[in-house]
Design a protein around this motif. Structure first.
Motif, mmCIF file in Angstrom:
data_model
loop_
_atom_site.group_PDB
_atom_site.id
_atom_site.type_symbol
_atom_site.label_atom_id
_atom_site.label_comp_id
_atom_site.label_asym_id
_atom_site.label_seq_id
_atom_site.Cartn_x
_atom_site.Cartn_y
_atom_site.Cartn_z
ATOM 1 N N LEU A 265 55.336 32.543 46.395
ATOM 2 C CA LEU A 265 55.622 31.824 45.275
ATOM 3 C C LEU A 265 55.425 32.855 43.923
ATOM 4 N N THR A 266 54.832 34.044 44.413
ATOM 5 C CA THR A 266 54.703 34.997 43.283
ATOM 6 C C THR A 266 55.465 36.154 43.635
ATOM 7 N N GLY A 267 56.330 36.272 44.549
ATOM 8 C CA GLY A 267 57.426 37.106 44.599
ATOM 9 C C GLY A 267 56.992 38.424 45.394
ATOM 10 N N HIS A 268 56.039 38.358 46.116
ATOM 11 C CA HIS A 268 55.398 39.501 46.815
ATOM 12 C C HIS A 268 56.026 39.420 48.358
ATOM 13 N N LYS A 269 56.395 38.175 48.896
ATOM 14 C CA LYS A 269 57.039 38.234 50.209
ATOM 15 C C LYS A 269 58.304 37.306 50.209
ATOM 16 N N ASP A 270 59.283 37.369 50.833
ATOM 17 C CA ASP A 270 60.186 36.620 51.009
ATOM 18 C C ASP A 270 60.369 35.911 52.220
ATOM 19 N N ALA A 271 60.458 34.447 51.836
ATOM 20 C CA ALA A 271 60.290 33.304 52.802
ATOM 21 C C ALA A 271 61.108 33.524 53.857
ATOM 22 N N ILE A 272 62.556 33.736 53.453
ATOM 23 C CA ILE A 272 63.461 33.906 54.829
ATOM 24 C C ILE A 272 63.447 35.365 55.466
ATOM 25 N N THR A 273 63.540 36.311 54.724
ATOM 26 C CA THR A 273 63.693 37.760 55.551
ATOM 27 C C THR A 273 62.184 38.100 55.764
ATOM 28 N N ASN A 274 61.247 37.893 55.138
ATOM 29 C CA ASN A 274 59.963 38.381 55.422
ATOM 30 C C ASN A 274 59.601 39.825 54.740
ATOM 31 N N ALA A 275 60.507 40.123 53.838
ATOM 32 C CA ALA A 275 60.483 41.502 53.066
ATOM 33 C C ALA A 275 59.375 41.412 52.075
ATOM 34 N N GLY A 276 58.972 42.383 51.622
ATOM 35 C CA GLY A 276 57.721 42.422 51.120
ATOM 36 C C GLY A 276 56.487 43.041 51.622
ATOM 37 N N THR A 277 55.347 43.027 50.796
ATOM 38 C CA THR A 277 54.301 43.846 51.272
ATOM 39 C C THR A 277 52.832 42.825 50.838
ATOM 40 N N ILE A 278 51.774 42.789 51.643
ATOM 41 C CA ILE A 278 50.619 42.326 51.414
ATOM 42 C C ILE A 278 49.865 43.519 51.326
ATOM 43 N N GLU A 279 49.399 44.274 50.489
ATOM 44 C CA GLU A 279 48.461 45.530 50.377
ATOM 45 C C GLU A 279 47.530 45.451 51.239
ATOM 46 N N HIS A 280 46.961 46.616 51.764
ATOM 47 C CA HIS A 280 45.753 46.413 52.550
ATOM 48 C C HIS A 280 44.578 46.659 51.559
ATOM 49 N N PHE A 281 43.433 46.183 51.926
ATOM 50 C CA PHE A 281 42.201 46.415 51.107
ATOM 51 C C PHE A 281 41.490 47.778 51.340
ATOM 52 N N LYS A 282 40.923 48.319 50.078
ATOM 53 C CA LYS A 282 40.362 49.626 50.284
ATOM 54 C C LYS A 282 38.988 49.635 49.711
ATOM 55 N N VAL A 283 38.060 50.507 49.812
ATOM 56 C CA VAL A 283 36.984 50.423 49.445
ATOM 57 C C VAL A 283 36.457 50.116 48.114
ATOM 58 N N THR A 284 37.189 50.633 47.308
ATOM 59 C CA THR A 284 37.001 50.502 45.857
ATOM 60 C C THR A 284 37.608 49.185 45.535
ATOM 61 N N ASP A 285 38.231 48.548 46.201
ATOM 62 C CA ASP A 285 38.648 46.923 45.871
ATOM 63 C C ASP A 285 37.149 46.176 45.818
ATOM 64 N N MET A 286 36.432 46.485 46.712
ATOM 65 C CA MET A 286 35.070 45.780 46.769
ATOM 66 C C MET A 286 34.277 45.688 45.568
ATOM 67 N N VAL A 287 34.205 47.286 44.966
ATOM 68 C CA VAL A 287 33.533 47.362 43.688
ATOM 69 C C VAL A 287 34.062 46.529 42.613
ATOM 70 N N ALA A 288 35.507 46.581 42.520
ATOM 71 C CA ALA A 288 36.252 45.747 41.648
ATOM 72 C C ALA A 288 36.095 44.211 41.627
ATOM 73 N N LEU A 289 35.943 43.774 43.003
ATOM 74 C CA LEU A 289 35.391 42.553 43.272
ATOM 75 C C LEU A 289 33.898 42.028 42.830
ATOM 76 N N ALA A 290 32.997 43.164 42.986
ATOM 77 C CA ALA A 290 31.601 42.910 42.601
ATOM 78 C C ALA A 290 31.459 42.625 41.240
ATOM 79 N N SER A 291 32.478 43.491 40.408
ATOM 80 C CA SER A 291 32.525 43.522 39.038
ATOM 81 C C SER A 291 32.481 42.362 38.374
ATOM 82 N N VAL A 292 33.501 41.557 39.148
ATOM 83 C CA VAL A 292 33.922 40.201 38.588
ATOM 84 C C VAL A 292 32.736 39.172 38.697
#
Length: 930
Positions: A265-292
């Motif tokens: 629904l947000t355009g990151h993946k295509d429902a028919i072709t499955n094109a697109g990417t879901i980015e992997h998480f990295k350790v700095t993402d955890m700090v970004a989450l913690a800051s929220v």
């Protein structure tokens, strides 16, 4: 194999409603496309139960977290929910029992607790196993889910496997939410989820306070690991394993095409072709989450510029000396009538008013402007309407969680029927779909716990239970944020630092978005820009004595979002926590501002956490001070933002007090610089009065303590603690006006019945005492204004309402929490009204206001004010009092109060009747100890 619990598509069919927030279904075409997306195959059930670790609760630990454990949904499930109201399995199954307590609590007994809560025992009985999986085919971890709730029970034979399983299970249940929040923390939400006003507001709200670069995020990880030795290294290894599990699920769900439908629904993946990417998480993402999370729940203080503005308004009306006295009486920074969590008479001085304040840098009148955050708007971002809408959206979406946070009722074994302590406690983190928290059990080497964790930070249980103890938290709000006035030099982007003209550091985040299926906003872009100094980010600009300054905010947890991880690691470690003292030592490693509570079979305990900076002598924490060495935190190092902190013994703490209550109230005597409104009437009194009565009678049980919580959760604080005094003034003479007399009768009947906001019967969606509730809802803002504005003057009255809103009734969309948020009565002028009315009545008042305000201080004049406003309120219709919104028709009183699960993803849930209680909640009584 992935977990996907089968469900009957006709179960829990609800009336479809408009989809607010992040996503909207765009067309029938999208529905048809979505239905072509395959569901994953069901997981084969392994009938082997998980091996329960040592559990000393004896079946007397319970918990609940609405709406449900499953916070992920495929595109097909989302679109079916939108079209027909059907729910994915375990998406909504905890909402009903949670809601039902509001009507069921009067008849509650210990054997009925789990009618409204879930069994929180370790493990899963063999006949209750719904599924079992070896994530990514690993042999060292198993995730078992139970039939009733779908909660993951993670059992590992290695530490790495255990944490891998925790990450995998978290992604199964909250991947989309985790992704949203890592982007919120990085100021990249609009480019990820679209340019809707709510998205703009969220990223702006957090980026202003935590404008971190990638290097900043990494440095916080390095610092947290380095200063904690072996435990720090273990924490980093745990995070790495956890992220490996998250990313393994991303890969599996991508290849199997059962990832959350919001990505389509947000355009990151295509429902028919499955094109697109879901980015992997990295350790700095955890700090970004913690800051929220830290910004929402664990960063008390700030507001010094607003304090200065209201002080200046008081001084402008009364003169410096008298104006300061008036201001201090409303600030109530150490009110002798305030309800306390530590009530044994001990004093914990912190941030008290200095006898001779030093270094204050109050702004010149009319000179303060807020530092602009957003620049270079294009497309849909260029309109002023989008800007104002985004600000409102931020206020009513996640900031509501920050306002109403948590309560605790803990009674020592000396006063219980069993001789064992009893606790009913939990955090009020707001109501969202999916919920910000998730439930889990983790059993592995060095970890043995069950409970709730924030999505994306669930490598440990953050609030819950161990083998023979439980712990929980409430937000404490003590001041760890100070405002500095940095004197500008050369231009608006250079400042004096220790006598040297120094350039500010510019940090920018450019965000752009395109229209998507989920977002009706046209393409647009903007840049968020924050100017940082060694004293923190710039928030305002002003002049002080004619000199141009920038006001910056510096919090002790700034650049230290990851530091608390070791404290949570300790709380999960059965080898570390063996009693109340160990619990307190673990809580000392948490740098956010929380009240922590503990119960086992023999002891109770309390500790107030947070890195409380040691301020320079003479600095008043209430106001901005000059950015000069003499007024800096003691031994402050700007490169690392470290300083001397107050020692653990100086933090409010206690072991085995007769009872503890907390509802974000004052912690202890002389512990000041907390939020406004900690005076004679606070919602903490609703707990204090009930628990104190139970303790005096003795024989407290799980059921009786839960009933006390539930009864307080339905009480109208104004009606219970202030209205009787208002009626006492009115009763000083006979009421002859028929409209006023009828209103008084309605109010008196309601007070006699218990002053609760509760349905006539379960599911009726109509209040008993509906007219009295309507009258008080209409009357309160009218009477507060009429009582105080004539004496204070419009300018000062308005300034003080900027420090403390006058009302936070359940239906008050104009209040700080917003509509449909549940949490109520934390912020308001109830203490001011209470003290003023008692003074007018001639009753004793400790810590009185500087003047008598109601009716000029005379009983007759006050009575006239109350009757005039009461008559006006009584004449207001339900449509006027409850004007309606996107959830409710005008005049629908029950709906106006009702709690909505605010959508952060694609699934919607039904509204429930109002109750003022924690989102996640435990009821515990341990029968034995290791």
């Amino acid at each position: 194999m992935p977990r996907r619990t089968p469900h009957n598509a006709l179960d829990e069919v609800r009336t479809p409603r408009r989809f607010p927030g992040f996503l909207k279904v765009a067309s029938v075409c999208a529905l048809i496309t979505g239905l072509l997306s395959p569901f994953s195959s069901a997981v084969a059930v392994d009938a082997t139960p998980t091996a329960a670790a040592n559990d000393y609760c004896g079946g007397q630990c319970s918990d609940i977290l609405p709406p449900g454990e499953n916070g992920n949904a495929t595109l097909a499930q989302i679109l079916l929910n939108q079209a027909f109201g059907t729910q994915p399995g375990h998406a909504e199954d905890q909402l009903g029992p949670y809601a039902d307590l509001a009507k069921g609590y009067p008849a509650l007994t210990d054997d009925k607790v789990n009618t409204f809560f879930d069994d929180a025992s370790f493990g899963v009985p063999a006949d209750q196993v719904a599924s079992a999986e070896k994530p990514a085919g690993r042999g060292d971890v198993t995730i078992v889910r139970d039939k009733k709730t779908g909660v993951p029970h993670i059992t590992g034979t290695t530490r790495y496997g255990t944490e891998f399983g925790a990450g995998y299970a978290a992604a199964e249940d909250r991947l989309w939410l985790m992704d949203l929040f890592r982007h919120v923390g990085r100021g990249q939400l609009t480019s990820f989820a679209g340019g809707a006003a709510a998205n703009q507001g969220l990223e702006q709200q957090f980026y202003r306070n935590a404008p971190y670069t990638e290097a900043d995020l990494q440095a916080q990880i390095d610092s947290a690991v380095a200063k904690n030795g072996a435990r720090g290294r273990q924490a980093l290894a745990d995070v790495d394993a956890y992220l490996a599990g998250v990313n393994a699920y991303i890969d599996a769900s991508d290849s199997g095409r059962y990832f959350p439908g919001e990505y389509v629904l947000t355009g990151h993946k295509d429902a028919i072709t499955n094109a697109g990417t879901i980015e992997h998480f990295k350790v700095t993402d955890m700090v970004a989450l913690a800051s929220v999370v830290g910004s929402l729940f664990g960063s008390g203080g700030g507001g010094e510029v607003n304090n200065a503005l209201s002080l200046l308004a008081a001084q402008a009306k009364y003169g410096v000396e008298e104006g300061t006295r008036v201001w201090e009486s409303f600030r109530e920074r150490n009110d002798p009538e305030a309800v306390l969590t530590v009530h044994d008479g001990r004093s914990f001085p912190y941030a008290q008013k200095p006898d001779d304040p030093k270094g204050e840098a109050l702004p010149d009148a009319g000179s303060v402007t807020q530092e602009p955050l957003v620049h270079d708007r294009t497309g849909s971002a260029a309109t002023s309407a989008a800007r104002s809408a985004s600000t409102r959206a931020a206020t009513t979406t996640l900031s509501s969680a920050r306002r109403g946070m948590s309560n605790a009722l803990v009674v020592s074994g000396e006063h219980t029927a069993s001789g064992h302590p009893v606790a009913v406690f939990g955090p009020q983190t707001g109501y969202f779909a999916p919920q910000l928290l998730l439930l889990q059990e983790i059993q592995g080497p060095g970890i043995s716990a069950r409970g709730a964790s924030f999505a994306g930070l669930s490598m440990y249980v953050e609030l819950g239970r161990g083998q023979d103890y439980s712990w929980s938290a409430t937000t404490s709000g003590q001041d760890i944020i100070d405002t500095y006035a940095v004197e500008l030099c050369q231009d608006d982007y250079h400042y004096l630092y220790h006598g040297t003209c120094t350039a500010m550091d510019k940090v920018e985040q450019a965000d752009s978005w395109k229209p998507t299926v989920a977002d009706g906003t046209a393409a647009g872009s903007y840049t968020m820009r924050v100017w940082r100094t060694k004293y923190g980010p710039v928030q305002y600009r002003a002049t002080v004595g004619g000199r141009k300054v920038a006001y910056t905010t510096l919090r002790s947890s700034y650049l230290h979002e990851a530091d608390s991880i070791v404290g949570f690691q300790m709380l999960n470690d059965p080898g570390f926590v063996k009693g109340p003292e160990d619990f307190q030592k673990a809580a000392q490693h948490i740098n956010y501002t929380f009240n922590w509570f503990y119960a086992d079979s023999r002891h109770t305990a309390y500790y107030n956490s947070g890195d409380n900076p040691v301020r320079a002598n003479g600095v008043d924490a209430e106001f901005p001070v000059w950015a000069r060495p003499a007024y800096e935190w003691r031994n402050w190092d700007p490169a690392t933002n470290t300083a001397d902190d107050t020692p653990p013994s100086a933090h409010p703490n206690s072991v085995d007090q007769d009872y503890y209550i907390s509802w974000n109230n004052k912690q202890a005597q002389d512990y000041t610089a907390a939020p406004w409104g900690e005076g004679s009437v606070h919602r903490g009194n609703l707990l204090e009065d009930r628990v104190k009565k139970l303790v005096a009678a003795g024989g407290v049980t799980r059921a009786s303590l839960t009933k006390a919580m539930a009864d307080a959760a339905l009480a109208d604080l104004r009606a219970e603690d202030v209205l009787p005094k208002l009626l006492k003034v009115i009763d000083s003479s006979q009421v002859t006006d028929p409209t006023a007399a009828a209103a008084v009768g309605e109010l008196r009947t309601w007070v006699s019945a218990g002053a609760r906001r509760t349905e006539t019967s379960a599911g009726s969606k109509r209040y008993a005492d509906a007219d009295a509730i309507r009258i008080l809802d209409a009357w309160w803002p009218l009477l507060v204004k009429a009582e105080f504005e004539p004496g204070l003057g419009s300018d000062l009255y308005t300034a003080l309402t900027g420090n403390l809103p006058i009302d936070e009734a359940p239906s008050a969309g104009h209040g700080p929490t917003g509509s449909h948020a549940g949490s109520s009565f934390q912020y308001g002028w109830w203490s001011y009204v209470d003290k003023d009315i008692r003074a007018v009545l001639g009753e004793p008042v400790r810590g009185p206001l500087a003047e008598k305000y109601c009716g000029g201080g005379s009983l007759g004049g006050c009575r006239d004010v109350l009757l005039t406003t009461l008559k006006q309120a009584a004449g207001m219709t339900a449509v006027q009092v409850y004007p309606g919104d996107d959830q409710c028709s005008a005049g629908d009183q029950w709906c106006a109060d009702s709690i909505a699960q605010r959508t952060l993803g694609g699934i919607k849930h039904y509204r429930i009747s109002w109750q003022n209680r924690p989102t996640y909640q435990q009821v515990v009584e341990y029968t034995s100890h290791r």
